[in-house]
Motif scaffolding. Sequence first.
Motif, mmCIF file in Angstrom:
data_model
loop_
_atom_site.group_PDB
_atom_site.id
_atom_site.type_symbol
_atom_site.label_atom_id
_atom_site.label_comp_id
_atom_site.label_asym_id
_atom_site.label_seq_id
_atom_site.Cartn_x
_atom_site.Cartn_y
_atom_site.Cartn_z
ATOM 1 N N ARG A 40 0.746 1.191 -11.671
ATOM 2 C CA ARG A 40 0.604 -0.267 -11.545
ATOM 3 C C ARG A 40 -0.306 -0.664 -10.390
ATOM 4 N NH1 ARG A 40 6.315 -2.552 -11.136
ATOM 5 N NH2 ARG A 40 7.093 -0.512 -11.638
ATOM 6 N N ILE A 41 -0.287 0.108 -9.300
ATOM 7 C CA ILE A 41 -1.110 -0.280 -8.144
ATOM 8 C C ILE A 41 -2.492 0.363 -8.151
ATOM 9 C CG2 ILE A 41 0.897 -0.749 -6.699
ATOM 10 C CD1 ILE A 41 0.217 1.885 -5.218
ATOM 11 N N ARG A 42 -2.743 1.261 -9.081
ATOM 12 C CA ARG A 42 -4.044 1.946 -9.147
ATOM 13 C C ARG A 42 -5.218 0.965 -9.201
ATOM 14 N NH1 ARG A 42 -3.471 6.001 -12.943
ATOM 15 N NH2 ARG A 42 -3.184 7.450 -11.244
ATOM 16 N N PRO A 43 -5.219 -0.063 -10.076
ATOM 17 C CA PRO A 43 -6.370 -0.977 -10.102
ATOM 18 C C PRO A 43 -6.586 -1.699 -8.767
ATOM 19 C CG PRO A 43 -4.979 -1.313 -12.028
ATOM 20 C CD PRO A 43 -4.258 -0.377 -11.138
ATOM 21 N N THR A 44 -5.500 -2.041 -8.098
ATOM 22 C CA THR A 44 -5.622 -2.722 -6.794
ATOM 23 C C THR A 44 -6.244 -1.792 -5.766
ATOM 24 O OG1 THR A 44 -3.637 -3.983 -7.345
ATOM 25 C CG2 THR A 44 -4.344 -4.003 -5.045
ATOM 26 N N LEU A 45 -5.807 -0.548 -5.745
ATOM 27 C CA LEU A 45 -6.365 0.421 -4.797
ATOM 28 C C LEU A 45 -7.837 0.683 -5.088
ATOM 29 C CD1 LEU A 45 -3.487 3.045 -4.519
ATOM 30 C CD2 LEU A 45 -4.184 1.373 -2.813
ATOM 31 N N GLU A 46 -8.189 0.788 -6.367
ATOM 32 C CA GLU A 46 -9.588 1.052 -6.717
ATOM 33 C C GLU A 46 -10.480 -0.134 -6.381
ATOM 34 O OE1 GLU A 46 -9.224 2.145 -10.801
ATOM 35 O OE2 GLU A 46 -8.809 4.249 -10.324
ATOM 36 N N ARG A 47 -9.938 -1.354 -6.525
ATOM 37 C CA ARG A 47 -10.723 -2.538 -6.143
ATOM 38 C C ARG A 47 -10.892 -2.609 -4.629
ATOM 39 N NH1 ARG A 47 -7.921 -5.591 -9.929
ATOM 40 N NH2 ARG A 47 -6.484 -6.268 -8.316
ATOM 41 N N ALA A 48 -9.850 -2.255 -3.889
ATOM 42 C CA ALA A 48 -9.920 -2.335 -2.428
ATOM 43 C C ALA A 48 -10.951 -1.345 -1.878
ATOM 44 C CB ALA A 48 -8.553 -2.068 -1.814
ATOM 45 N N ASP A 49 -10.869 -0.109 -2.337
ATOM 46 C CA ASP A 49 -11.820 0.908 -1.892
ATOM 47 C C ASP A 49 -11.757 2.065 -2.889
ATOM 48 O OD1 ASP A 49 -13.505 2.635 -0.610
ATOM 49 O OD2 ASP A 49 -12.403 2.661 1.286
ATOM 50 N N PRO A 50 -12.844 2.359 -3.567
ATOM 51 C CA PRO A 50 -12.823 3.426 -4.571
ATOM 52 C C PRO A 50 -12.515 4.806 -3.989
ATOM 53 C CG PRO A 50 -14.873 2.162 -4.704
ATOM 54 C CD PRO A 50 -14.123 1.664 -3.518
ATOM 55 N N ARG A 51 -12.666 4.959 -2.681
ATOM 56 C CA ARG A 51 -12.399 6.260 -2.060
ATOM 57 C C ARG A 51 -10.913 6.495 -1.802
ATOM 58 N NH1 ARG A 51 -16.057 5.506 2.966
ATOM 59 N NH2 ARG A 51 -15.166 3.468 2.661
ATOM 60 N N LEU A 52 -10.084 5.455 -1.924
ATOM 61 C CA LEU A 52 -8.647 5.614 -1.684
ATOM 62 C C LEU A 52 -8.032 6.487 -2.768
ATOM 63 C CD1 LEU A 52 -7.552 2.006 -0.645
ATOM 64 C CD2 LEU A 52 -7.667 4.033 0.801
ATOM 65 N N PRO A 53 -7.075 7.327 -2.373
ATOM 66 C CA PRO A 53 -6.430 8.177 -3.388
ATOM 67 C C PRO A 53 -5.543 7.336 -4.305
ATOM 68 C CG PRO A 53 -5.346 8.428 -1.275
ATOM 69 C CD PRO A 53 -6.550 7.567 -1.035
ATOM 70 N N THR A 54 -5.518 7.703 -5.571
ATOM 71 C CA THR A 54 -4.698 6.965 -6.537
ATOM 72 C C THR A 54 -3.721 7.865 -7.276
ATOM 73 O OG1 THR A 54 -6.416 7.201 -8.207
ATOM 74 C CG2 THR A 54 -6.421 5.165 -6.910
ATOM 75 N N ASP A 55 -3.842 9.182 -7.102
ATOM 76 C CA ASP A 55 -2.899 10.049 -7.816
ATOM 77 C C ASP A 55 -1.547 10.028 -7.110
ATOM 78 O OD1 ASP A 55 -2.968 13.175 -6.374
ATOM 79 O OD2 ASP A 55 -4.361 11.590 -5.755
ATOM 80 N N PRO A 56 -0.452 10.089 -7.855
ATOM 81 C CA PRO A 56 0.890 9.951 -7.282
ATOM 82 C C PRO A 56 1.239 11.005 -6.239
ATOM 83 C CG PRO A 56 0.979 9.730 -9.665
ATOM 84 C CD PRO A 56 -0.411 10.139 -9.312
ATOM 85 N N VAL A 57 0.778 12.244 -6.403
ATOM 86 C CA VAL A 57 1.109 13.297 -5.437
ATOM 87 C C VAL A 57 0.527 12.971 -4.071
ATOM 88 C CG1 VAL A 57 0.820 15.743 -4.877
ATOM 89 C CG2 VAL A 57 1.313 15.056 -7.225
ATOM 90 N N THR A 58 -0.727 12.539 -4.041
ATOM 91 C CA THR A 58 -1.353 12.180 -2.767
ATOM 92 C C THR A 58 -0.690 10.954 -2.155
ATOM 93 O OG1 THR A 58 -3.433 13.054 -3.610
ATOM 94 C CG2 THR A 58 -3.552 11.686 -1.651
ATOM 95 N N LEU A 59 -0.364 9.972 -2.975
ATOM 96 C CA LEU A 59 0.317 8.778 -2.458
ATOM 97 C C LEU A 59 1.680 9.128 -1.869
ATOM 98 C CD1 LEU A 59 -0.567 6.165 -5.224
ATOM 99 C CD2 LEU A 59 -1.525 6.346 -2.925
ATOM 100 N N VAL A 60 2.398 10.044 -2.507
ATOM 101 C CA VAL A 60 3.696 10.482 -1.976
ATOM 102 C C VAL A 60 3.496 11.192 -0.642
ATOM 103 C CG1 VAL A 60 5.574 12.137 -2.363
ATOM 104 C CG2 VAL A 60 4.905 10.560 -4.172
ATOM 105 N N ARG A 61 2.459 12.010 -0.543
ATOM 106 C CA ARG A 61 2.191 12.717 0.717
ATOM 107 C C ARG A 61 1.811 11.742 1.840
ATOM 108 N NH1 ARG A 61 -1.038 17.611 -1.991
ATOM 109 N NH2 ARG A 61 0.735 19.007 -2.291
ATOM 110 N N VAL A 62 0.996 10.751 1.507
ATOM 111 C CA VAL A 62 0.596 9.756 2.513
ATOM 112 C C VAL A 62 1.818 8.997 3.011
ATOM 113 C CG1 VAL A 62 -0.671 7.589 2.833
ATOM 114 C CG2 VAL A 62 -1.770 9.520 1.707
ATOM 115 N N LYS A 63 2.688 8.578 2.089
ATOM 116 C CA LYS A 63 3.900 7.868 2.478
ATOM 117 C C LYS A 63 4.805 8.778 3.305
ATOM 118 C CE LYS A 63 7.983 5.449 0.844
ATOM 119 N NZ LYS A 63 8.812 6.023 1.869
ATOM 120 N N ALA A 64 4.877 10.062 2.933
ATOM 121 C CA ALA A 64 5.718 11.005 3.669
ATOM 122 C C ALA A 64 5.229 11.181 5.107
ATOM 123 C CB ALA A 64 5.755 12.348 2.947
ATOM 124 N N VAL A 65 3.928 11.293 5.282
ATOM 125 C CA VAL A 65 3.374 11.421 6.639
ATOM 126 C C VAL A 65 3.659 10.152 7.444
ATOM 127 C CG1 VAL A 65 1.227 11.581 7.949
ATOM 128 C CG2 VAL A 65 1.628 13.111 6.028
#
Length: 169
Positions: A40-65
């Motif tokens: 659901r948030i993938r389009p928002t992230l891609e609009r904000a900055d195409p370089r931002l990660p959108t795959d769930p594993v990376t997002l989970v890792r970012v939140k974990a850090v």
Amino acid sequence: MRPVRTVARALLGSIFVLDGIRALTSPEKRAEAARPLADRIRPTLERADPRLPTDPVTLVRVKAVADVVAGLALATGRFTRPSAAVLAAGLVPHTLSDRGNRDEMLRDLGLLGGLLLAAADTEGRPGLRYRTSHAVQRSRRSARRTLRTARREARIAAVSAVTARKLPG
């Protein structure tokens, strides 16, 4: 009250540190649970900055850090208000993804309440708004006092000058 705050922050922060470490060691399980929200948030992230990660594993890792760093900061008493706010912001999507499990959702809501209290706690010291408004008031009083003193000194100097002109010699 200080020992109670210290213990409460340590207990509250430790939950996020341990949970973040678990998420870092095995992000795949959490990524599957986070996939609907990530989609659901993938389009928002891609609009904000195409370089931002959108795959769930990376997002989970970012939140974990973020959870580990902010949890450690909260537990050690460093940057407690910003770290509590970061943890609360990260807990909202987690709570929304736990809608099916009532116990997990209630746990998350309880943690969110504790984080909001920690984010608002000034430890008895005045907040930034109070301090700035009072600093402005003090500077205005000081400026008025300086102006009154300068006017009084100018009147005294004028009277002294008039009196000095009238003296012989």
